[in-house]
Design an enzyme around this catalytic site. Sequence first.
Site, short mmCIF file in Angstrom:
data_model
loop_
_atom_site.label_atom_id
_atom_site.label_comp_id
_atom_site.label_asym_id
_atom_site.label_seq_id
_atom_site.Cartn_x
_atom_site.Cartn_y
_atom_site.Cartn_z
N HIS A 43 0.87 -1.18 0.00
CA HIS A 43 0.00 0.00 0.00
C HIS A 43 0.91 1.23 0.00
O HIS A 43 1.63 1.47 0.97
CB HIS A 43 -0.86 -0.03 1.27
CG HIS A 43 -1.88 1.06 1.36
ND1 HIS A 43 -2.84 1.09 2.32
CD2 HIS A 43 -2.08 2.18 0.61
CE1 HIS A 43 -3.61 2.17 2.17
NE2 HIS A 43 -3.15 2.85 1.14
N GLU A 70 -2.15 -1.42 -3.47
CA GLU A 70 -3.29 -0.78 -2.79
C GLU A 70 -3.02 0.71 -2.79
O GLU A 70 -1.91 1.15 -2.47
CB GLU A 70 -3.35 -1.22 -1.32
CG GLU A 70 -3.99 -2.55 -1.09
CD GLU A 70 -3.89 -2.92 0.38
OE1 GLU A 70 -3.69 -2.03 1.24
OE2 GLU A 70 -3.98 -4.10 0.67
N HIS A 191 -8.06 -8.18 5.44
CA HIS A 191 -7.95 -7.25 6.56
C HIS A 191 -8.20 -7.97 7.88
O HIS A 191 -9.28 -8.52 8.09
CB HIS A 191 -8.89 -6.05 6.46
CG HIS A 191 -8.27 -4.83 7.06
ND1 HIS A 191 -8.13 -4.66 8.42
CD2 HIS A 191 -7.67 -3.74 6.49
CE1 HIS A 191 -7.52 -3.53 8.66
NE2 HIS A 191 -7.20 -2.96 7.51
N1 PXP Z 1 -6.55 -5.48 2.32
C1 PXP Z 1 -6.53 -4.13 2.40
C2 PXP Z 1 -7.33 -3.33 1.43
C3 PXP Z 1 -5.73 -3.47 3.36
O1 PXP Z 1 -5.72 -2.13 3.43
C4 PXP Z 1 -4.94 -4.26 4.22
C5 PXP Z 1 -4.04 -3.59 5.21
O2 PXP Z 1 -3.07 -2.86 4.55
C6 PXP Z 1 -4.99 -5.66 4.09
C7 PXP Z 1 -5.82 -6.25 3.14
C8 PXP Z 1 -4.17 -6.55 4.95
O3 PXP Z 1 -4.61 -6.47 6.27
P1 PXP Z 1 -3.77 -7.09 7.44
O4 PXP Z 1 -2.44 -6.41 7.47
O5 PXP Z 1 -4.61 -6.82 8.66
O6 PXP Z 1 -3.63 -8.56 7.14
#
Ligand code: PXP
Length: 247
Positions: A43, A70, A191
């Site tokens: 991201h 992202e 997430h």
């Molecule tokens: N998907 C998105 C859109 C996210 O913003 C994030 C966190 O950057 C994740 C997945 C991954 O989440 P986690 O780090 O909690 O596994």
Amino acid sequence: MARLSVNIDQIATLRQARLGKEPDPVTAASIVELAGADGVTVHLREDRRHIQDRDLRLLRETVKTKLNLEMAATEEMINIALEIKPDMVTLVPEKRAELTTEGGLDVVMNKEGLSKQISVLKNGGIAVSLFINPEIDQVKAALRVGADYVEIHTGRYADAANKEEGEIEFGRILDATKAASKLRLGINAGHGLNYINIKKISKISEIEEFSIGHSIISRAVLVGLDKAVREMTELVKVNQAVLKQPL
Ligand code: PXP
């Protein structure tokens, strides 16, 4: 069988704590791929708090699986994506003060803007996914604005305070997934997923790809700590032994 894309932002978070060169997310991405991951996710945030532009450039050159970027749907980020050409862009809402992405995109309320941005990205040869809360209206709107994929936000399921709440959130994810599948949208999810809550959600066969970061990097720190300390202990001992020898 579902794929796993590993989000390596937290490797960069650790590096930025010292503003130094290690740990390098580019090296981490290669290890992630060697370990069998199907993709690498980063991201690039507006405030560059973890991943840097340099990381993204190098990752585009080195990632051999699938690079998912992202990003917020801003002009700056769209221009970067068109230059770097990740395999997929996942559009997320972004607030400066948040610790991590908090909610899904409101596609229903931003149809016009998103349609234009998605078509610019798709014309640039980049697949587009929209990070949305598990709501049928958002799924339908995602199709209307031309998204290739939706990424279902699993945060509320992951953070559920108890079993009943978890079941309700799981049901929402299931319904949203079924709706997206009927509309022939690609389906990703992520997430807050970890080694415990993945067991139930990975049974949803319509989910094609899981995006997981924090729990994997957290586990890596803990399971790797033993080896790292042993290696440093060895070096400390070796040096002491050398000093004791007559020069
Ligand atoms: N998907 C998105 C859109 C996210 O913003 C994030 C966190 O950057 C994740 C997945 C991954 O989440 P986690 O780090 O909690 O596994």
